[in-house]
Design an enzyme around this catalytic site. Structure first.
Site, mmCIF file in Angstrom:
data_model
loop_
_atom_site.group_PDB
_atom_site.id
_atom_site.type_symbol
_atom_site.label_atom_id
_atom_site.label_comp_id
_atom_site.label_asym_id
_atom_site.label_seq_id
_atom_site.Cartn_x
_atom_site.Cartn_y
_atom_site.Cartn_z
ATOM 1 N N HIS A 128 0.872 -1.173 0.000
ATOM 2 C CA HIS A 128 0.000 0.000 0.000
ATOM 3 C C HIS A 128 0.914 1.230 0.000
ATOM 4 C CE1 HIS A 128 -2.781 2.962 1.778
ATOM 5 N NE2 HIS A 128 -3.778 2.135 1.549
ATOM 6 N N ASP A 146 3.238 -4.791 7.887
ATOM 7 C CA ASP A 146 2.023 -3.988 7.746
ATOM 8 C C ASP A 146 0.834 -4.926 7.938
ATOM 9 O OD1 ASP A 146 -0.159 -2.525 7.024
ATOM 10 O OD2 ASP A 146 0.626 -1.850 5.091
ATOM 11 N N GLN A 184 -4.317 -5.095 6.859
ATOM 12 C CA GLN A 184 -5.319 -5.997 6.281
ATOM 13 C C GLN A 184 -5.264 -7.398 6.876
ATOM 14 O OE1 GLN A 184 -7.676 -5.001 4.264
ATOM 15 N NE2 GLN A 184 -6.890 -2.974 3.742
ATOM 16 N N LYS A 203 -10.198 -0.249 10.483
ATOM 17 C CA LYS A 203 -10.412 -1.393 9.589
ATOM 18 C C LYS A 203 -10.797 -2.649 10.359
ATOM 19 C CE LYS A 203 -7.010 0.082 6.097
ATOM 20 N NZ LYS A 203 -7.808 0.712 5.035
ATOM 21 N N CYS A 217 -4.765 2.619 -3.591
ATOM 22 C CA CYS A 217 -3.525 3.073 -2.944
ATOM 23 C C CYS A 217 -2.411 2.052 -3.111
ATOM 24 C CB CYS A 217 -3.752 3.400 -1.470
ATOM 25 S SG CYS A 217 -4.893 4.763 -1.200
#
Lengths: 449, 150
Positions: free
Chosen positions: A153, A230, A233, A256, A396
């Protein structure tokens, strides 16, 4: 105008309708927004949780509880409210740390994943000019390398490009294979003794790919590099335990994962956090302040300048408790079943191409696809007209769409309230878009309805 | 139905059979505009004959709205002076900020010809920028070509 969207899941040759681990109807009742309609009375089919998730009443109630009962600035003041606010804030930190299998003092609250990544990137460039030698340990400069991947991202790419521009370090990256996996064939050369930090997404926000972090982390640690994961997600969608993960940093966003906007987390190994200089400076992050200069608090306070987003932190802890109540194993399995069903159903539609892994092996629930002859914006517009909310564009992750030679994709993402009926609505909507734009391969209606 | 109000037949016709598409010579200025939120792109060239726009040529990729908009714009500006074209662009911008108000569209019908079909787009804030991208590119290219003072 006579077009009705029929349930086509029972058509001959369609995949069997699997049973889902989570009770979708009961869960939907917890989400007030799912009761509203959109576009002239249509049921809201929310397939954009990957951009931001909806919030259950329990999270909204927790924020309201904080403001109505204990609102005060944590870690300041000697009054009862300040004490209770501090207690609630730190209890929330403990809840979130427990969710990650982490120590409380390794959890730093940030605005979101983006800010958490920038915190580390700026701390590393601040290290070069830090007054205290202890803060210079992770300084980067000319001759050093930062490794990212082509799958990131923008939030996990641009801050590192900028760090390299500020410090003279070199940015290197791992590429993507045609089937949407990280290309690790040159891992041993891209990650080498010059590498200072490797940063990689656990689940791609656009391809859905779940990356083999073990192999990457092992190589990075072999050469003495730090590893950031990261988790924007992944943490919302699968069990993540920082002890098992073995990385040095993990970042994710509250919004999220059913939590409020404005709160995210940087988890860092304590000894690493302790060796980093601050990013943002000001109140609460100090030890002693004199006109001539200041010293700084220990982590996590060193990285939490200013009055924190207390109500949002309390809301995020409520979101974590909600997810724990469902069980992250079941959340993961729920999405795996949904993803398998969606991939099967999308595969039935001629002209639809999924960008990313074609099955549920090492794959999360972000499904990006293209529709021959219909631009993603137009697919999204037709879906929106039917009440189906998806994301369109480059998500993104512009280098990823460029890698696959498409201008943009349409992306559906799932969460705990997503049911098979939502996937059916997506599939029916795509077929409707094909008819509307006159590209349905076997169009009965021929062009626009 | 909302969908039909946005995707007028005129728009779909321009999308499927764009007018003036392709990059041509000669040209005095070439610009490349992108829509960073969605990745739509247009490369646009302007060829002036004195004050008159002799040719606008373009390549781009994007949704039906952005691609139809540049095609309809091509029809509107060829043979006009730069100032006339920019005035038309301002009318188009007014149409895009009308939020679907039909009285705005009625007043602009004569100036905007086919481009009046984009009136329905103004109800969708996320798509307005798709329709405006080509007009922004034209303004930029005309200024660079020396057709007007910035």
């Amino acid at each position: 105008m006579t077009q009705t969207v029929a349930r086509s899941g029972a058509e001959a040759g369609s995949p069997a309708r699997p049973s889902l681990p989570l009770d979708v109807d009961a869960i939907r009742a917890d989400f007030p927004i799912l009761a509203r309609t959109v576009r002239d009375g249509k049921r809201l089919v929310y397939l954009d949780s990957g951009a931001t998730s909806q919030k259950p009443r329990q999270v909204l109630d927790a924020e309201r509880w904080f403001y109505e009962n204990v609102n005060a600035a944590p870690h300041r003041g000697a009054h009862q409210l300040a004490e209770e606010a501090t207690e609630a804030y730190e209890a929330a930190r403990a809840t979130i740390a427990g969710f990650l299998g982490a120590r409380s003092d390794e959890v730093v609250f940030t605005r979101n994943s983006t800010e958490a990544i920038n915190l580390v990137a700026y701390a590393m460039s601040n290290a070069a000019t830090a007054k205290e030698p202890a803060f210079r340990r992770y300084a980067v400069g000319q001759g050093d390398e930062i490794v990212v991947t082509e799958m990131e991202h923008h939030a996990n790419l641009v801050p590192w490009q900028q760090l390299c521009e500020r410090t003279g370090a070199t940015l290197r990256w791992l590429g993507i294979t045609d089937d949407g996996r990280l290309d690790l064939s040159d891992l041993a050369t891209v990650v080498n003794e010059r590498t200072k930090l490797v940063t990689v997404t656990q689940q791609s926000n656009i391809l859905g790919t779940i990356n083999p972090l073990g192999e990457i982390i092992a190589r990075a640690h072999e050469v003495g590099a730090l590893v950031m994961v990261d988790g924007a997600q992944s943490v919302p969608h699968q069990p993540v335990d920082v002890t098992e993960l073995g990385a040095d940093f993990l970042v994710f966003s509250g919004h999220k994962m059913l939590g409020p906007t404005g709160v995210g987390v940087l988890w860092g190994r304590y000894d690493v956090l302790d060796a980093l200089p601050p990013f943002l400076t000001g109140g609460s992050m100090i030890e002693v302040v004199r006109m001539e200069g200041s010293t700084f608090a220990a982590p996590p306070q060193r990285f939490e300048a200013g009055v924190p987003m207390s109500a949002q932190v309390i809301g995020l802890a409520a979101a974590v408790e909600y997810l724990q109540g469902l069980g992250m194993d079941r959340v993961e399995e729920h999405e795996r079943v949904l993803t398998g069903y969606a991939l099967d159903r999308l595969g039935e539609i001629p002209g639809v191409t999924v960008i990313g892994p074609p099955d549920t092996v090492a794959r999360g629930g972000a499904i990006s696809f293209t529709v021959d002859g219909v631009h993603p914006h137009d697919v999204g517009q037709v879906l929106d007209d039917l009440g189906v909310a998806v994301r369109v564009g480059h998500h993104c992750a512009w280098p990823v769409v460029r890698r696959f030679g498409v201008p943009a994709t349409t992306r559906a993402t799932f969460y705990v309230h997503t049911g098979l009926d939502d996937v059916d609505a997506l599939v029916d909507g795509i077929r409707h878009a094909q008819r509307f734009f006159g590209v349905a391969p076997s169009a009965v209606h021929g062009g626009r309805p | 139905m909302n969908l039909e109000s946005m995707y007028q037949d005129i728009i779909l016709d321009h999308y499927r059979n764009p007018h003036g598409r392709g990059l041509r010579e000669p040209f005095e200025a070439e610009v490349h505009h992108v829509n960073p939120t969605c990745g739509d792109e247009v490369t646009l060239r302007v060829h002036l004959d004195g004050d008159t726009i002799a040719d606008v040529s373009y390549e781009g990729m994007g949704c039906s709205i952005s691609q139809a908009s540049v095609s309809a714009m091509y029809d509107l500006v060829i043979g006009r002076t730069v100032q006339q074209a920019l005035d038309t662009g301002e009318h188009f911008r007014t149409l895009m900020s009308a939020k679907g108000d039909p009285t705005v569209a009625e007043k602009l019908e004569d100036e905007l010809e086919d481009a009046i079909a984009f009136a329905g787009v103004s109800k969708y804030p996320a798509r307005i920028k798709c329709a405006l991208m080509s007009w922004m590119a034209l303004k930029d290219a005309s200024i660079r070509a020396g057709g007007t003072t910035p």
